[in-house]
Design a protein around this motif. Structure first.
Motif, PDB file in Angstrom:
ATOM      1  N   ILE A  15       0.448  -7.089   4.321  1.00 53.29           N
ATOM      2  CA  ILE A  15      -0.914  -7.351   3.861  1.00 53.29           C
ATOM      3  C   ILE A  15      -0.892  -8.266   2.637  1.00 53.29           C
ATOM      4  O   ILE A  15      -1.725  -9.163   2.510  1.00 53.29           O
ATOM      5  CB  ILE A  15      -1.666  -6.029   3.582  1.00 53.29           C
ATOM      6  N   GLU A  16       0.092  -8.078   1.757  1.00 49.58           N
ATOM      7  CA  GLU A  16       0.220  -8.967   0.594  1.00 49.58           C
ATOM      8  C   GLU A  16       0.523 -10.400   1.042  1.00 49.58           C
ATOM      9  O   GLU A  16      -0.020 -11.355   0.488  1.00 49.58           O
ATOM     10  CB  GLU A  16       1.327  -8.469  -0.337  1.00 49.58           C
ATOM     11  N   MET A  17       1.369 -10.555   2.047  1.00 48.65           N
ATOM     12  CA  MET A  17       1.696 -11.899   2.537  1.00 48.65           C
ATOM     13  C   MET A  17       0.489 -12.557   3.213  1.00 48.65           C
ATOM     14  O   MET A  17       0.296 -13.765   3.090  1.00 48.65           O
ATOM     15  CB  MET A  17       2.886 -11.844   3.497  1.00 48.65           C
TER      16      MET A  17
ATOM     17  N   GLY B 249      -9.439  -9.031  10.179  1.00 52.43           N
ATOM     18  CA  GLY B 249     -10.136  -9.970  11.055  1.00 52.43           C
ATOM     19  C   GLY B 249     -11.601 -10.130  10.693  1.00 52.43           C
ATOM     20  O   GLY B 249     -12.155 -11.232  10.741  1.00 52.43           O
ATOM     21  N   SER B 250     -12.232  -9.029  10.290  1.00 48.68           N
ATOM     22  CA  SER B 250     -13.644  -9.116   9.906  1.00 48.68           C
ATOM     23  C   SER B 250     -13.826  -9.896   8.604  1.00 48.68           C
ATOM     24  O   SER B 250     -14.871 -10.505   8.388  1.00 48.68           O
ATOM     25  CB  SER B 250     -14.256  -7.723   9.783  1.00 48.68           C
ATOM     26  N   CYS B 251     -12.818  -9.895   7.752  1.00 46.69           N
ATOM     27  CA  CYS B 251     -12.891 -10.648   6.483  1.00 46.69           C
ATOM     28  C   CYS B 251     -12.878 -12.157   6.715  1.00 46.69           C
ATOM     29  O   CYS B 251     -13.502 -12.901   5.971  1.00 46.69           O
ATOM     30  CB  CYS B 251     -11.724 -10.287   5.575  1.00 46.69           C
ATOM     31  N   ILE B 252     -12.144 -12.586   7.720  1.00 49.06           N
ATOM     32  CA  ILE B 252     -12.000 -14.031   7.927  1.00 49.06           C
ATOM     33  C   ILE B 252     -12.831 -14.547   9.081  1.00 49.06           C
ATOM     34  O   ILE B 252     -12.768 -15.719   9.425  1.00 49.06           O
ATOM     35  CB  ILE B 252     -10.526 -14.404   8.158  1.00 49.06           C
ATOM     36  N   GLN B 253     -13.651 -13.697   9.653  1.00 53.76           N
ATOM     37  CA  GLN B 253     -14.445 -14.066  10.819  1.00 53.76           C
ATOM     38  C   GLN B 253     -15.372 -15.251  10.554  1.00 53.76           C
ATOM     39  O   GLN B 253     -15.563 -16.098  11.404  1.00 53.76           O
ATOM     40  CB  GLN B 253     -15.255 -12.854  11.264  1.00 53.76           C
TER      41      GLN B 253
ATOM     42  N   SER C 223      -7.445  -7.696  -1.171  1.00 54.10           N
ATOM     43  CA  SER C 223      -6.862  -7.101  -2.382  1.00 54.10           C
ATOM     44  C   SER C 223      -7.186  -5.610  -2.456  1.00 54.10           C
ATOM     45  O   SER C 223      -6.340  -4.813  -2.881  1.00 54.10           O
ATOM     46  CB  SER C 223      -7.369  -7.816  -3.630  1.00 54.10           C
ATOM     47  N   SER C 224      -8.385  -5.232  -2.040  1.00 57.10           N
ATOM     48  CA  SER C 224      -8.707  -3.798  -2.018  1.00 57.10           C
ATOM     49  C   SER C 224      -7.904  -3.083  -0.926  1.00 57.10           C
ATOM     50  O   SER C 224      -7.489  -1.933  -1.112  1.00 57.10           O
ATOM     51  CB  SER C 224     -10.208  -3.569  -1.834  1.00 57.10           C
TER      52      SER C 224
ATOM     53  N   SER D 286      -4.509  -2.389  -2.420  1.00 55.80           N
ATOM     54  CA  SER D 286      -4.453  -1.225  -3.311  1.00 55.80           C
ATOM     55  C   SER D 286      -4.488   0.075  -2.510  1.00 55.80           C
ATOM     56  O   SER D 286      -3.786   1.035  -2.853  1.00 55.80           O
ATOM     57  CB  SER D 286      -5.577  -1.277  -4.346  1.00 55.80           C
ATOM     58  N   ASP D 287      -5.250   0.114  -1.422  1.00 48.54           N
ATOM     59  CA  ASP D 287      -5.248   1.295  -0.549  1.00 48.54           C
ATOM     60  C   ASP D 287      -3.878   1.496   0.092  1.00 48.54           C
ATOM     61  O   ASP D 287      -3.365   2.617   0.148  1.00 48.54           O
ATOM     62  CB  ASP D 287      -6.301   1.165   0.553  1.00 48.54           C
ATOM     63  N   ALA D 288      -3.277   0.413   0.583  1.00 44.93           N
ATOM     64  CA  ALA D 288      -1.962   0.497   1.215  1.00 44.93           C
ATOM     65  C   ALA D 288      -0.893   0.900   0.204  1.00 44.93           C
ATOM     66  O   ALA D 288       0.027   1.658   0.536  1.00 44.93           O
ATOM     67  CB  ALA D 288      -1.596  -0.845   1.852  1.00 44.93           C
TER      68      ALA D 288
END
Length: 168
Positions: A33-35, A109-113, A135-136, A139-141
């Motif tokens: 996720i960071e990458m 996917g919904s973030c970049i849709q 980024s959120s 932090s959850d991961a």
């Protein structure tokens, strides 16, 4: 008796290793996720500095830290589809390699849709929004990796020890 003892030790070790493997997968998920966030930051930098289209960026972007199967698939899919579609499909194809869950793929996917649906400023705004959301997710991961990772090792070793006691 020695064989039983050896078997019990082996069961405890296998339980601990199972827990360690589950913890390792959480760690890979966090790094993945960071990458992805770093990749999208690079896309944003290319857009703001060069004004290239998303498809051209996806084809030409080769981030050394992120040069892997995901980048290759995104580049390959970008030849035939829009960037958000290519990005989402590359995530789906590489979900096991990146240790991502279906929920992770759906959320990212919904973030970049909507990326690329607007003019330059709109695209940059969408990428900024995606950066904040991802980024959120990071932090959850990270929290899940820290708490559940320790739990997996403990539970795996404990289950192995209980199984060993039953055998004895």
């Amino acid at each position: 008796m020695a064989f039983r003892l050896f078997t019990c030790v082996l069961i405890v070790v296998c339980g601990g290793l199972t827990g360690y493997e589950l913890r390792r997968r959480l760690s890979i998920r966090l790094r993945s996720i960071e990458m992805i966030r770093d990749y999208l930051r690079d896309v944003r930098a290319y857009i703001s500095h060069t004004g290239m289209s998303l498809d051209d960026i996806a084809i030409s972007l080769d981030n050394g830290a992120f040069s892997n199967q995901f980048t290759v698939k995104t580049r390959e899919y970008s030849l035939y589809e829009s960037f958000p579609s290519a990005f989402a499909n590359a995530l789906k194809v590489n979900r096991r390699l990146l240790c991502l869950t279906d929920n992770d793929i759906e959320r990212i996917g919904s973030c970049i849709q909507r990326v690329g649906c607007y003019d330059l400023d709109g695209t940059l705004s969408c990428l900024d929004f995606a950066d904040e959301k991802i980024s959120s997710f990071i932090s959850d991961a990270r929290r899940k990796c820290e708490t559940d990772g320790k739990l997996y090792i403990t539970v795996g070793s404990t289950c192995g020890a209980i199984a060993a006691l039953i055998i004895l």
